[in-house]
Design an enzyme around this catalytic site. Structure first.
Site, PDB file in Angstrom:
ATOM      1  N   GLU A 152      -6.147  -2.535   7.148  1.00  0.00           N
ATOM      2  CA  GLU A 152      -7.442  -2.447   6.480  1.00  0.00           C
ATOM      3  C   GLU A 152      -8.368  -1.422   7.117  1.00  0.00           C
ATOM      4  O   GLU A 152      -9.549  -1.377   6.807  1.00  0.00           O
ATOM      5  CB  GLU A 152      -8.072  -3.844   6.448  1.00  0.00           C
ATOM      6  CG  GLU A 152      -7.101  -4.863   5.833  1.00  0.00           C
ATOM      7  CD  GLU A 152      -7.746  -6.086   5.224  1.00  0.00           C
ATOM      8  OE1 GLU A 152      -8.627  -6.649   5.878  1.00  0.00           O
ATOM      9  OE2 GLU A 152      -7.363  -6.461   4.102  1.00  0.00           O
ATOM     10  N   LYS A 191     -16.310   4.018   8.265  1.00  0.00           N
ATOM     11  CA  LYS A 191     -15.860   3.899   9.661  1.00  0.00           C
ATOM     12  C   LYS A 191     -16.120   5.221  10.381  1.00  0.00           C
ATOM     13  O   LYS A 191     -15.585   6.258   9.988  1.00  0.00           O
ATOM     14  CB  LYS A 191     -14.358   3.564   9.646  1.00  0.00           C
ATOM     15  CG  LYS A 191     -13.670   3.601  10.994  1.00  0.00           C
ATOM     16  CD  LYS A 191     -12.206   3.163  10.843  1.00  0.00           C
ATOM     17  CE  LYS A 191     -11.419   3.359  12.118  1.00  0.00           C
ATOM     18  NZ  LYS A 191      -9.987   3.045  11.944  1.00  0.00           N
ATOM     19  N   THR A 221       0.838  -1.205   0.000  1.00  0.00           N
ATOM     20  CA  THR A 221       0.000   0.000   0.000  1.00  0.00           C
ATOM     21  C   THR A 221       0.872   1.255   0.000  1.00  0.00           C
ATOM     22  O   THR A 221       0.571   2.234  -0.686  1.00  0.00           O
ATOM     23  CB  THR A 221      -0.940   0.006   1.224  1.00  0.00           C
ATOM     24  OG1 THR A 221      -1.525  -1.292   1.347  1.00  0.00           O
ATOM     25  CG2 THR A 221      -2.040   1.022   1.065  1.00  0.00           C
TER      26      THR A 221
HETATM   27  C1  LIG Z   1      -0.833  -6.512  12.280  1.00  0.00           C
HETATM   28  C2  LIG Z   1      -0.886  -5.230  11.513  1.00  0.00           C
HETATM   29  C3  LIG Z   1      -2.085  -4.530  11.410  1.00  0.00           C
HETATM   30  C4  LIG Z   1      -2.133  -3.313  10.719  1.00  0.00           C
HETATM   31  N1  LIG Z   1      -3.300  -2.599  10.671  1.00  0.00           N
HETATM   32  C5  LIG Z   1      -3.309  -1.377  10.097  1.00  0.00           C
HETATM   33  C6  LIG Z   1      -4.487  -0.607  10.032  1.00  0.00           C
HETATM   34  O1  LIG Z   1      -5.554  -1.006  10.479  1.00  0.00           O
HETATM   35  N2  LIG Z   1      -4.422   0.607   9.442  1.00  0.00           N
HETATM   36  C7  LIG Z   1      -3.276   1.095   8.902  1.00  0.00           C
HETATM   37  O2  LIG Z   1      -3.259   2.228   8.418  1.00  0.00           O
HETATM   38  N3  LIG Z   1      -2.165   0.345   8.889  1.00  0.00           N
HETATM   39  C8  LIG Z   1      -2.148  -0.856   9.473  1.00  0.00           C
HETATM   40  N4  LIG Z   1      -1.013  -1.602   9.450  1.00  0.00           N
HETATM   41  C9  LIG Z   1       0.136  -1.114   8.699  1.00  0.00           C
HETATM   42  C10 LIG Z   1      -0.080  -1.399   7.208  1.00  0.00           C
HETATM   43  O3  LIG Z   1      -0.262  -2.786   7.020  1.00  0.00           O
HETATM   44  C11 LIG Z   1       1.107  -0.916   6.387  1.00  0.00           C
HETATM   45  O4  LIG Z   1       1.426   0.394   6.740  1.00  0.00           O
HETATM   46  C12 LIG Z   1       0.762  -0.934   4.921  1.00  0.00           C
HETATM   47  O5  LIG Z   1       0.270  -2.181   4.533  1.00  0.00           O
HETATM   48  C13 LIG Z   1       1.959  -0.570   4.085  1.00  0.00           C
HETATM   49  O6  LIG Z   1       2.904  -1.609   4.094  1.00  0.00           O
HETATM   50  P1  LIG Z   1       4.184  -1.438   3.180  1.00  0.00           P
HETATM   51  O7  LIG Z   1       3.736  -1.123   1.817  1.00  0.00           O
HETATM   52  O8  LIG Z   1       5.101  -0.493   3.848  1.00  0.00           O
HETATM   53  O9  LIG Z   1       4.879  -2.868   3.261  1.00  0.00           O
HETATM   54  P2  LIG Z   1       4.505  -4.274   2.561  1.00  0.00           P
HETATM   55  O10 LIG Z   1       3.046  -4.456   2.392  1.00  0.00           O
HETATM   56  O11 LIG Z   1       5.239  -5.300   3.338  1.00  0.00           O
HETATM   57  O12 LIG Z   1       5.127  -4.159   1.112  1.00  0.00           O
HETATM   58  C14 LIG Z   1       6.498  -4.349   0.871  1.00  0.00           C
HETATM   59  C15 LIG Z   1       6.731  -4.410  -0.624  1.00  0.00           C
HETATM   60  O13 LIG Z   1       8.126  -4.484  -0.876  1.00  0.00           O
HETATM   61  C16 LIG Z   1       8.368  -5.520  -1.801  1.00  0.00           C
HETATM   62  N5  LIG Z   1       9.711  -6.058  -1.571  1.00  0.00           N
HETATM   63  C17 LIG Z   1      10.284  -6.386  -0.396  1.00  0.00           C
HETATM   64  N6  LIG Z   1      11.519  -6.875  -0.609  1.00  0.00           N
HETATM   65  C18 LIG Z   1      11.732  -6.840  -1.943  1.00  0.00           C
HETATM   66  C19 LIG Z   1      12.804  -7.217  -2.788  1.00  0.00           C
HETATM   67  N7  LIG Z   1      13.928  -7.741  -2.306  1.00  0.00           N
HETATM   68  N8  LIG Z   1      12.657  -7.055  -4.126  1.00  0.00           N
HETATM   69  C20 LIG Z   1      11.526  -6.525  -4.642  1.00  0.00           C
HETATM   70  N9  LIG Z   1      10.478  -6.154  -3.889  1.00  0.00           N
HETATM   71  C21 LIG Z   1      10.580  -6.315  -2.562  1.00  0.00           C
HETATM   72  C22 LIG Z   1       7.276  -6.546  -1.526  1.00  0.00           C
HETATM   73  O14 LIG Z   1       7.088  -7.400  -2.623  1.00  0.00           O
HETATM   74  C23 LIG Z   1       6.097  -5.614  -1.301  1.00  0.00           C
HETATM   75  O15 LIG Z   1       5.551  -5.244  -2.545  1.00  0.00           O
HETATM   76  C24 LIG Z   1      -0.959  -2.818  10.108  1.00  0.00           C
HETATM   77  C25 LIG Z   1       0.229  -3.546  10.184  1.00  0.00           C
HETATM   78  C26 LIG Z   1       0.278  -4.725  10.887  1.00  0.00           C
HETATM   79  C27 LIG Z   1       1.582  -5.466  10.970  1.00  0.00           C
END
Ligand SMILES: Cc1cc2nc3c(=O)[nH]c(=O)nc-3n(C[C@H](O)[C@H](O)[C@H](O)COP(=O)(O)OP(=O)(O)OC[C@H]3O[C@@H](n4cnc5c(N)ncnc54)[C@H](O)[C@@H]3O)c2cc1C
Length: 504
Positions: free
Chosen positions: A48, A77, A13
């Site tokens: 979510e 919400k 996201t």
């Molecule tokens: C238990 C839990 C509940 C949550 N609930 C909420 C909530 O209710 N509301 C809210 O706002 N946030 C919530 N969050 C936080 C939210 O999930 C994240 O902020 C959001 O999903 C963004 O994640 P991200 O994109 O930073 O990481 P990720 O979703 O982990 O994405 C990482 C990306 O990097 C890529 N990647 C990693 N390594 C490599 C590599 N070597 N080569 C190529 N690509 C790579 C992966 O493929 C992926 O596309 C929650 C988090 C957790 C842990």
């Protein structure tokens, strides 16, 4: 400005939000944006629930609710209901409402009553009586007002994070964002330490001028490659793992997130149109993954069910610099303050916005890097303090987890002063303004939290007050809110109208 290449590592996201906001903001600039993600690694698959800020994000991109909500099984919400966090009689649950303009009428009564009640005067001090959003959530109503009710109502959303990612990827393509599916196995640096290129598993180099690290908890670029340190919040936020199990949606679709205190943490219950997302956030210092899964399954009535549970580890804290060299971390790679108030995507949005402004204002150089880092660091600390307060003021005695939280004195000076102000009966709004932290959580939120836990003199100590103390009629406030509430539809009906309109 000379043309620039921005490479975003990560298609979770955070990566797609960053790509869309930058592409939209710099549509008329010679800036090429590429998202690199690995379908074999995947995303975290949670996150979510949102704050009202998310509406601003979708509005900015020009994506209507009628388009994105059905595509992401999204619901509305009104706020978060906290259940079982306090054992004080009459305070077994409370609602943290999103603000609405009609609160201008009712909130002063709440501020007054909660102030007077702290002086041991027996007036109604529970926050649930004073806010429109609370009333709408109680009745499972949507926050979308009738045309004839012209007041601003803030609200957030619940959505399927995987579907949201897909939608944002499609939108990014419309903004000419490039997309590469590859696993990054190495990084090449310039002599000055800046990142020069990402190297994929087949040896291809993806060069860039600016690198956005959205690689999730592993923080491949900022922490791993550039060696930026991490400030853990483990001394005052104990939770470091979660277990997630979905259940079927019910006939009534709630318009609130529920946060239920459990033995070693708490569980979220997030209603989507097709399922309820449930997750138990707990501390591995106090319970193991099997115990947590069993407790959640028991709560959901799924002890004998073969529905699969997903276990997730969390790293709670923030990086020591959110922008270092030519790399900016956004999302889980920059830090995480556990999901209690669903603030992570809000911070993603603020980080992208800050970077866009800082970069642009400094003529597309790193001249404002320190400003960006300071702003983000302060935001993390302020949000952390609000979350820590939920644990510190709990009155549960069922496990050492709760007792240790209540006795934990690893508090920031800011939080210590906020709590002192409340218990000593002083004006909390003034204190928040004095500390300049109202911009992160408004006074209403702090009042709802502390009043919602019943942090007041004991019932036996309360005295009846004079006319000044009783100046607000609770019946009048309730009647006002009830009549405001007549202007809102049932939540399910509101959501079904999207589908009905599409098929017209
Ligand atoms: C238990 C839990 C509940 C949550 N609930 C909420 C909530 O209710 N509301 C809210 O706002 N946030 C919530 N969050 C936080 C939210 O999930 C994240 O902020 C959001 O999903 C963004 O994640 P991200 O994109 O930073 O990481 P990720 O979703 O982990 O994405 C990482 C990306 O990097 C890529 N990647 C990693 N390594 C490599 C590599 N070597 N080569 C190529 N690509 C790579 C992966 O493929 C992926 O596309 C929650 C988090 C957790 C842990």
């Amino acid at each position: 400005m000379k043309s620039q290449k921005i490479v975003i590592l990560g298609g979770g996201t955070a990566g797609w939000m960053a790509a869309n906001m930058m592409a939209k903001s710099w549509a008329d600039k010679a800036i090429e944006i590429t998202v690199v993600e690995s379908s074999s690694i995947g995303t975290i698959g949670v996150g979510e629930g949102s704050t009202p800020q998310f509406k601003g994000f979708m509005d900015y991109l020009g994506i209507s609710e009628a388009e994105w909500m059905p595509a992401c099984n999204a619901t509305y919400k009104n706020g978060i209901r906290f259940i079982g966090w306090s054992t004080k009689p009459g305070f077994s649950s409370y609602f943290h409402p999103f603000p609405a303009q009609p609160d201008d009428y009712s909130a002063p009564a709440f501020f007054h009553n909660s102030f007077v009640r702290r002086k041991a005067i027996d007036v109604e001090g529970h926050p649930d009586h004073f806010f429109l959003a609370t009333h709408l959530a109680d009745l499972n109503k949507s926050p979308i007002a009738a045309e004839s009710f012209p007041f601003e109502i803030n609200y957030g959303y619940h959505f399927d994070s995987a579907l949201l990612g897909q939608l944002l990827a499609r939108k990014a393509a419309e903004f000419n964002v490039k997309h590469i599916d590859a696993t990054i196995t190495d990084v090449r640096k310039h002599l000055d330490g800046d990142i020069a290129a990402l190297i994929t598993s087949d040896g291809t180099e993806i060069a860039g001028d600016i690198f956005i690290d959205c690689s999730g908890f592993k923080s491949l670029l900022l922490q791993h490659t550039l060696g930026v340190g991490f400030e853990s919040f483990e001394s005052n936020l104990f939770n470091d793992a979660a277990v997630v199990i979905p259940t079927k949606q019910l006939d009534t679709i709630r318009s609130e997130t529920q946060s239920v205190a459990r033995q070693f943490g708490w569980s979220w219950h997030i209603p989507l149109t097709n399922r309820i997302g449930n997750g138990y956030v707990y501390s591995q210092r106090y319970c193991n993954a099997d115990q947590a899964e069993t407790e959640l399954r028991a709560a959901l009535g799924l002890l004998d069910s073969d529905v699969e549970a997903r276990h997730i580890k969390m790293k709670v804290g923030q990086v020591k610099a959110h922008w270092s060299k030519n790399c900016i971390a956004i999302g889980l790679s920059q830090g995480f303050i556990e999901p209690l108030e669903a603030t992570a995507l809000h911070i993603v949005q603020e980080t992208v916005q800050s970077f866009i402004e800082c970069y642009q204002d400094a003529d597309f150089t790193d001249g404002n890097r320190d400003k960006h880092n300071r702003a983000l660091s302060e935001r993390y600390q302020a949000i952390r303090d609000y979350i820590v307060a939920h644990y510190r003021v709990n009155s549960r005695t069922d496990t050492n987890y709760w007792l240790d939280n209540a006795n934990n004195n690893n508090l920031s000076r800011s939080l210590y002063q906020i709590l002192q102000t409340w218990v000593s009966g002083n004006n909390l709004s003034d204190e928040l303004v004095r500390q300049n932290v109202e911009q992160y959580y408004p006074s209403v939120s702090w009042h709802c939290l502390l009043a919602g836990y019943g942090i007041y003199p004991e019932q036996a100590q309360l005295k009846s007050g004079n006319a000044l103390a009783n100046q607000h009629s609770i019946e009048k406030v309730n009647d006002f809110i009830r009549r405001c509430g007549l202007n809102f539809k049932d939540h399910r009906m509101e959501l079904e109208s999207f589908v009905a309109n599409v098929h017209k």
